[in-house]
Design a protein around this motif. Structure first.
Motif: not given
Length: 220
Positions: A127-134
């Motif tokens: 599906g769609k892959v979300r980028l989470l912060p550090f």
């Protein structure tokens, strides 16, 4: 052999496969599996996925109580968040795989969908892959960030850290993780050359054929 012993052996087998192929290194990465009684097996903190002793894999009760094995990975809050928010999750894999981490460092990627639609399988399995912060490794806030997605993502990429994938079982989670890393590698190889990604119509046909909830960014 008991069911728990078999599950421990399976975790060690998949972990070694990932390690031997360079998808994780040193003492990085962790794997967990949810058992039928809702307890969880998870790789121990500080362990190398290439040299796991199955008997030392941590066993935690559904409430987090440590039942047996070594101390669990410090990333357990990250795993727990997927189990809490995605009812069908049976396994979670977290790696520090090189190409995925590299992709997380780029300044102009789509935070809501970090993987470009290059292949059908990237869409089908992830599906769609979300980028989470550090986050500092082990920070419980990573789990909070996953909970904030309300179960709408089966995979995320932690900036400057690595990917996390949830699946219905361990094989599915590992396969999806390998697809994420392969797609990240393709994205880096093709960057700046004007490669032809899948268009909206092609994505729509994949979504319809394989029942992918592309609008919300998750696979059902």
């Amino acid at each position: 052999m008991s069911d728990i012993a078999k599950a421990r052996e399976t975790i060690a087998l998949h972990a070694k496969s990932l390690f031997d192929r360079g998808l994780t290194h040193g003492s990085t990465g962790n794997i967990s599996v949810r058992l039928p009684d809702s307890s969880v097996l998870v790789t121990p903190t500080g362990s190398s996925m290439g040299f796991l002793d199955p008997e030392r894999i941590s066993h935690l009760a559904a409430n987090g109580e440590h039942l047996s094995g070594d101390k669990p990975t410090k990333e357990m809050p990250l795993h727990a968040a997927f189990y809490e928010t995605r009812r069908k999750t049976g396994a979670v894999v977290h790696l520090h795989s090189c190409h995925s981490v590299a992709l997380s460092l780029l300044p102009d990627i789509d935070l809501d969908n970090v993987l470009p639609p290059l292949t059908a399988y990237g869409i089908m399995l992830l599906g769609k892959v979300r980028l989470l912060p550090f986050f500092v490794p082990g920070d419980p806030a990573m789990g909070d960030a996953v909970r904030g997605l309300a179960g709408k993502r089966s995979a995320v990429l932690l900036a400057n850290h690595g990917p996390v994938v949830a699946g219905e079982n361990l094989e599915a989670a590992v396969n999806a993780m390998e697809e994420l890393e392969a797609t990240a590698k393709l994205a880096l190889l093709l960057r700046g050359v004007g490669a032809t990604a899948l268009n909206t119509d092609q994505i729509g046909r994949i979504v319809d054929r394989f029942d992918v909830d592309w609008t919300l960014g998750r696979t059902r």
